[in-house]
Design a protein around this motif. Sequence first.
Motif, PDB file in Angstrom:
ATOM      1  N   ALA A 176      41.634  43.578  36.188  1.00  0.00           N
ATOM      2  CA  ALA A 176      40.593  43.723  37.203  1.00  0.00           C
ATOM      3  C   ALA A 176      40.570  42.536  38.150  1.00  0.00           C
ATOM      4  O   ALA A 176      40.395  42.694  39.376  1.00  0.00           O
ATOM      5  CB  ALA A 176      39.231  43.896  36.534  1.00  0.00           C
ATOM      6  N   THR A 177      40.741  41.335  37.609  1.00  0.00           N
ATOM      7  CA  THR A 177      40.747  40.139  38.457  1.00  0.00           C
ATOM      8  C   THR A 177      41.913  40.180  39.432  1.00  0.00           C
ATOM      9  O   THR A 177      41.757  39.864  40.624  1.00  0.00           O
ATOM     10  CB  THR A 177      40.825  38.881  37.579  1.00  0.00           C
ATOM     11  N   ALA A 178      43.095  40.557  38.933  1.00  0.00           N
ATOM     12  CA  ALA A 178      44.253  40.667  39.823  1.00  0.00           C
ATOM     13  C   ALA A 178      44.030  41.750  40.873  1.00  0.00           C
ATOM     14  O   ALA A 178      44.389  41.581  42.050  1.00  0.00           O
ATOM     15  CB  ALA A 178      45.505  40.965  39.001  1.00  0.00           C
ATOM     16  N   ALA A 179      43.435  42.861  40.460  1.00  0.00           N
ATOM     17  CA  ALA A 179      43.178  43.950  41.405  1.00  0.00           C
ATOM     18  C   ALA A 179      42.180  43.530  42.480  1.00  0.00           C
ATOM     19  O   ALA A 179      42.316  43.901  43.653  1.00  0.00           O
ATOM     20  CB  ALA A 179      42.664  45.168  40.647  1.00  0.00           C
ATOM     21  N   GLN A 180      41.185  42.738  42.111  1.00  0.00           N
ATOM     22  CA  GLN A 180      40.199  42.287  43.092  1.00  0.00           C
ATOM     23  C   GLN A 180      40.854  41.433  44.175  1.00  0.00           C
ATOM     24  O   GLN A 180      40.488  41.515  45.353  1.00  0.00           O
ATOM     25  CB  GLN A 180      39.095  41.499  42.394  1.00  0.00           C
ATOM     26  N   GLY A 181      41.843  40.625  43.778  1.00  0.00           N
ATOM     27  CA  GLY A 181      42.577  39.857  44.778  1.00  0.00           C
ATOM     28  C   GLY A 181      43.318  40.762  45.751  1.00  0.00           C
ATOM     29  O   GLY A 181      43.375  40.486  46.954  1.00  0.00           O
ATOM     30  N   LEU A 182      43.867  41.871  45.246  1.00  0.00           N
ATOM     31  CA  LEU A 182      44.559  42.819  46.117  1.00  0.00           C
ATOM     32  C   LEU A 182      43.577  43.534  47.039  1.00  0.00           C
ATOM     33  O   LEU A 182      43.876  43.779  48.213  1.00  0.00           O
ATOM     34  CB  LEU A 182      45.324  43.832  45.268  1.00  0.00           C
ATOM     35  N   LEU A 183      42.395  43.856  46.517  1.00  0.00           N
ATOM     36  CA  LEU A 183      41.379  44.495  47.357  1.00  0.00           C
ATOM     37  C   LEU A 183      40.957  43.568  48.479  1.00  0.00           C
ATOM     38  O   LEU A 183      40.734  44.010  49.616  1.00  0.00           O
ATOM     39  CB  LEU A 183      40.176  44.902  46.517  1.00  0.00           C
ATOM     40  N   ARG A 184      40.834  42.275  48.186  1.00  0.00           N
ATOM     41  CA  ARG A 184      40.472  41.318  49.239  1.00  0.00           C
ATOM     42  C   ARG A 184      41.556  41.237  50.304  1.00  0.00           C
ATOM     43  O   ARG A 184      41.267  40.994  51.484  1.00  0.00           O
ATOM     44  CB  ARG A 184      40.232  39.933  48.629  1.00  0.00           C
ATOM     45  N   THR A 185      42.800  41.466  49.910  1.00  0.00           N
ATOM     46  CA  THR A 185      43.905  41.453  50.873  1.00  0.00           C
ATOM     47  C   THR A 185      43.852  42.673  51.771  1.00  0.00           C
ATOM     48  O   THR A 185      44.390  42.656  52.887  1.00  0.00           O
ATOM     49  CB  THR A 185      45.251  41.401  50.120  1.00  0.00           C
ATOM     50  N   GLY A 186      43.229  43.735  51.302  1.00  0.00           N
ATOM     51  CA  GLY A 186      43.106  44.923  52.121  1.00  0.00           C
ATOM     52  C   GLY A 186      43.597  46.204  51.480  1.00  0.00           C
ATOM     53  O   GLY A 186      43.488  47.284  52.069  1.00  0.00           O
ATOM     54  N   PHE A 187      44.149  46.122  50.269  1.00  0.00           N
ATOM     55  CA  PHE A 187      44.628  47.329  49.594  1.00  0.00           C
ATOM     56  C   PHE A 187      43.449  48.176  49.143  1.00  0.00           C
ATOM     57  O   PHE A 187      42.505  47.662  48.520  1.00  0.00           O
ATOM     58  CB  PHE A 187      45.472  46.962  48.367  1.00  0.00           C
ATOM     59  N   PRO A 188      43.464  49.482  49.422  1.00  0.00           N
ATOM     60  CA  PRO A 188      42.429  50.342  48.851  1.00  0.00           C
ATOM     61  C   PRO A 188      42.659  50.526  47.358  1.00  0.00           C
ATOM     62  O   PRO A 188      43.788  50.387  46.864  1.00  0.00           O
ATOM     63  CB  PRO A 188      42.617  51.660  49.614  1.00  0.00           C
ATOM     64  N   ALA A 189      41.595  50.849  46.623  1.00  0.00           N
ATOM     65  CA  ALA A 189      41.680  50.931  45.165  1.00  0.00           C
ATOM     66  C   ALA A 189      42.707  51.944  44.711  1.00  0.00           C
ATOM     67  O   ALA A 189      43.401  51.733  43.698  1.00  0.00           O
ATOM     68  CB  ALA A 189      40.308  51.271  44.587  1.00  0.00           C
ATOM     69  N   GLU A 190      42.868  53.065  45.457  1.00  0.00           N
ATOM     70  CA  GLU A 190      43.795  54.106  45.008  1.00  0.00           C
ATOM     71  C   GLU A 190      45.263  53.705  45.167  1.00  0.00           C
ATOM     72  O   GLU A 190      46.139  54.369  44.617  1.00  0.00           O
ATOM     73  CB  GLU A 190      43.517  55.410  45.757  1.00  0.00           C
ATOM     74  N   ARG A 191      45.528  52.619  45.882  1.00  0.00           N
ATOM     75  CA  ARG A 191      46.913  52.151  46.020  1.00  0.00           C
ATOM     76  C   ARG A 191      47.238  51.030  45.029  1.00  0.00           C
ATOM     77  O   ARG A 191      48.314  50.449  45.088  1.00  0.00           O
ATOM     78  CB  ARG A 191      47.166  51.684  47.454  1.00  0.00           C
ATOM     79  N   VAL A 192      46.328  50.705  44.133  1.00  0.00           N
ATOM     80  CA  VAL A 192      46.579  49.712  43.077  1.00  0.00           C
ATOM     81  C   VAL A 192      46.605  50.467  41.754  1.00  0.00           C
ATOM     82  O   VAL A 192      45.568  50.908  41.253  1.00  0.00           O
ATOM     83  CB  VAL A 192      45.498  48.622  43.071  1.00  0.00           C
ATOM     84  N   VAL A 193      47.795  50.633  41.178  1.00  0.00           N
ATOM     85  CA  VAL A 193      48.000  51.455  39.991  1.00  0.00           C
ATOM     86  C   VAL A 193      48.220  50.553  38.781  1.00  0.00           C
ATOM     87  O   VAL A 193      49.036  49.619  38.831  1.00  0.00           O
ATOM     88  CB  VAL A 193      49.221  52.389  40.167  1.00  0.00           C
ATOM     89  N   ALA A 225      36.327  48.094  33.489  1.00  0.00           N
ATOM     90  CA  ALA A 225      36.630  47.116  34.540  1.00  0.00           C
ATOM     91  C   ALA A 225      37.703  47.605  35.496  1.00  0.00           C
ATOM     92  O   ALA A 225      37.769  47.150  36.645  1.00  0.00           O
ATOM     93  CB  ALA A 225      37.053  45.789  33.907  1.00  0.00           C
ATOM     94  N   ILE A 226      38.577  48.526  35.048  1.00  0.00           N
ATOM     95  CA  ILE A 226      39.665  49.004  35.904  1.00  0.00           C
ATOM     96  C   ILE A 226      39.595  50.514  36.115  1.00  0.00           C
ATOM     97  O   ILE A 226      40.554  51.125  36.592  1.00  0.00           O
ATOM     98  CB  ILE A 226      41.037  48.625  35.314  1.00  0.00           C
ATOM     99  N   ALA A 227      38.456  51.114  35.770  1.00  0.00           N
ATOM    100  CA  ALA A 227      38.338  52.576  35.854  1.00  0.00           C
ATOM    101  C   ALA A 227      38.418  53.087  37.281  1.00  0.00           C
ATOM    102  O   ALA A 227      38.736  54.260  37.511  1.00  0.00           O
ATOM    103  CB  ALA A 227      37.031  53.020  35.210  1.00  0.00           C
ATOM    104  N   ALA A 228      38.155  52.238  38.292  1.00  0.00           N
ATOM    105  CA  ALA A 228      38.201  52.680  39.689  1.00  0.00           C
ATOM    106  C   ALA A 228      39.627  52.844  40.200  1.00  0.00           C
ATOM    107  O   ALA A 228      39.829  53.387  41.296  1.00  0.00           O
ATOM    108  CB  ALA A 228      37.451  51.688  40.570  1.00  0.00           C
ATOM    109  N   HIS A 229      40.600  52.377  39.433  1.00  0.00           N
ATOM    110  CA  HIS A 229      41.998  52.444  39.854  1.00  0.00           C
ATOM    111  C   HIS A 229      42.733  53.513  39.054  1.00  0.00           C
ATOM    112  O   HIS A 229      42.413  53.754  37.879  1.00  0.00           O
ATOM    113  CB  HIS A 229      42.680  51.100  39.645  1.00  0.00           C
ATOM    114  N   PRO A 230      43.756  54.138  39.651  1.00  0.00           N
ATOM    115  CA  PRO A 230      44.595  55.046  38.861  1.00  0.00           C
ATOM    116  C   PRO A 230      45.358  54.261  37.805  1.00  0.00           C
ATOM    117  O   PRO A 230      45.750  53.114  38.027  1.00  0.00           O
ATOM    118  CB  PRO A 230      45.532  55.665  39.899  1.00  0.00           C
TER     119      PRO A 230
END
Length: 925
Positions: free
Chosen positions: A250-267, A281-286
């Motif tokens: 989840a922490t790594a994914a949050q960094g990607l979201l801050r960069t601009g990636f939408p949640a559905e593009r972080v698998v 914590a990671i249920a919002a992502h595929p």
Amino acid sequence: MVPDLCADVAELHRWLLDASVRGDALDAYLFAAGIVQVCEDRLNGTPWLLSRAAQQLEGAAARPAVRLVLNSAVAAAGLTPAGRCLRSWLSVVRQLTDALAGAVTAGLTGEAHRGAFTGRVSTLLERLGAEAPQPAAALLEGSTLRSPSCFRSFDQHPRDVLELVARFIDRYPDRSRPLLVIGLRTSGSYLAPLTGAALRAEGYVRVAVRTTRPAGADSRADHAELRSALRDGALVLLIDDPPRSGDSLATAAQGLLRTGFPAERVVMLFAAFDDRPVPAAIAAHPSVVLPPGDWYIRERLRKQGLHRTLAALLRDHDVLALSAAEPGLPSRWSHLEVPFTVLAHTDRGDREMHLVAQGAGTGYFGRHTLAASQALNGLVPQVHGFHDGVLLWERQPAEPGRSPDPVPTELVPAADVLRYVIERRERLPLNKDRSPLLTGRQPVWEVGARVFAHRCGRLAAPLRPLLIDPLLRDLLRTSSASLADGHMAFGRWWPGPDGWTKTDFDEGHFSHLDLADYDAAYDLAGATQALPEHEDQLLADYERLTGTRVSAARWCVYGAALGWNAERLLCSGAGTDMDEAAARRARSRAVQRYLAGLYLGDLKDGMVADSPARPSQAWCVLDVDGVLESDLFGVAAPSPAGMLALRGLRAHGYQVLLATGRPVPEVRDRCRAYGLLGGVAEYGAVVYDAERDHATPLVTGHDRSALARLLSGLPSVTLDPQYRTCLRVYRGCGAGRTALDARTVRQVTGGPEAAGFTDVQGETQTDFVPAGVNKSTGLEALLELLGAPPGTRPVLAVGDSATDIPLLRRARYGCAPGNAAPAVRAAGLTVLHRPYQAGLADAVRRLLGHAPGCCPVCRAPALSPADATLTALLAVSEAGRAGMPVRLARFARARAAMAGSSRTDGPAFAGPAPEAARGGPQRRS
């Protein structure tokens, strides 16, 4: 010599070249991935103090500034000539890692590599060179490998990565879409390149691979790659170990979201230990998940896989029959294993064999276990070999009346445990103690620093790198390094004709289960956690047989760290042979015995030897929590001022008793350590006679079963199993332990089950005490039991809570330290100015006419530099916040004096013999 898996880059480089000569693609890949991990951690890491500051300041408002500082620090490190040299060389290693990952995946799909490498791998090996460039090598000095849990401890296999990729392809079949695979170090350094290679092999044409640490800093190249992937519409694949909470992903994914990636593009890609839903914590992502039933290790441990293992390792055996149960599911806490029986034909006739096939790790990580078993021949079961992640070893056949399962350390004769520890030390020596290099990986010294730094309160964070960490590194440094077992407290053993053998001999070290250390005395300390009654004898025999001296300070830190680790494992869900109460007692007991050995060890029959004073019927009664002891990272432990106060009382002939709400086992520990006659336990419901080692309940005909059932049925509530009459309950575990909330307490006390009980609320627990019970009536019963005349009143009683008020009123002089509860002040009792153990020392000073430790009768013994420094650290909080500046200055002076003294392994840090800590109860007069 069995190698140290905490290898440096020079060793990994040498092993990589050797594996390349053998044509061993898997080992070559593992070594190359390890080099990448070490180099990236070195380049992208941040100084310890800066990282700690980032953790303290992390928040919504501070986050941008924190990340800017971290990224600037990384960028600055990479701009130095050595940094540029290392990045250039690392680029070659990364390319080689990707190429070797391709060779590994090709071998798994039927195109196995044979012989010396050719083509791209050969070219990259030539570019790599025989050693790292000198500037890069200098920058890497002191950096070592972190063993990946995936391939060392978790029974994962490269084939599991292929299966994850196959499941990803089912959901995302578009081969033209760009993919960015990000592995979360450490395991991600090994999983991500294999994932990238498998995707390329399946026709994905634009696959990039990188690694990161959750919440870690990023380099310029990392930022550029992320921005490019964002513009190109790439999917980002995050891969890591099987998650528990999912926080790292989840922490790594949050960094990607801050960069601009939408949640559905972080698998998310991961294998799972259970079939529970994806962590919240990671249920919002595929997520692409490999369930535990589909791990490759289960295929290896089914009958067909066992036949393959037997064919590879016992080639002169023709299997006639094989009986094995279906393997269970992979576990976070141990390697998966299957016991089975084989009837085989050999040149000498038919033979029935009782065997165990056990996951042991991938490639050289698994062969490390094989090498250790060969060095420990006779101390461990006979091992037939290692093949494709599975270790094959002999087990004892089942006998009538005996369980076929291994038994815990607590059931093994102490002499056999000692033999194993000493012979392991001799057979598995290492050239150096690398534990000082393992900052951030929970070596024993780091855990000890975390525990003891707690006495410094909020100043712990800045003081650790400056004073406390160096102190603990010096205390635990050893010149007799060896490959420690690391799993002695919860070990598993089998009896045999030549003595007991240990089955889990290579699971503790270099793993997530235990703490890193290179001292065999740490293994011995672990064994004494399971065999506490043999502690003194085991330590004395170890010192005699090895010719080494284990200092009292070192032994104390080992005991505290082992107790902390046992509690950590319990709170994480690991099955151990120690409950939470026992783990917490172990932590307290380590400090109790240590300080008692220093300050009370020379007392005989309650007095200093040759003292003119004599024992009398003058009784003193002390509360434990907040008076004699105070908090040390979640458990009660003594401080030097408390021990000096106790020394003053005992040396001048006073008989000291305890009066506490704690249960009998904890009162027993303190009576044994401090040499006391007994104590009042459970708020006066039970009394304990130390000389007879007997507890007497004072409440009869009282049924607590209904209330116990009610409390145990509450969500997330734990009952302390040590209590016999009262009930202690709490929620959570470890550092998250809390008392019941007020609403729950009202619901409980308002029901019929709680009739006849009163509640006593603490910071981390709620107690239910039978009505009418108090410490004063408990003391009266204890004094009668000990032979005191009727109506005897203690000359001194010190307590700090409302439950102490009857006791304080009973004494001729009853007082409280400055941290006393408001109810004590409202009762009109004497409250001293200074809090905690400093207040206790003031109370004793009023009784003796001088400060404890300041007369010839009770003067404290001289301490070694190491003991003086550790005791100064333990003393920091004993006078509250107001007393901290002075005590911190004393600690700094003691640390400077210790640093200036000679540093050797053992004798320079020796204190009183540990057995002196068990002073035994005072003799009755």
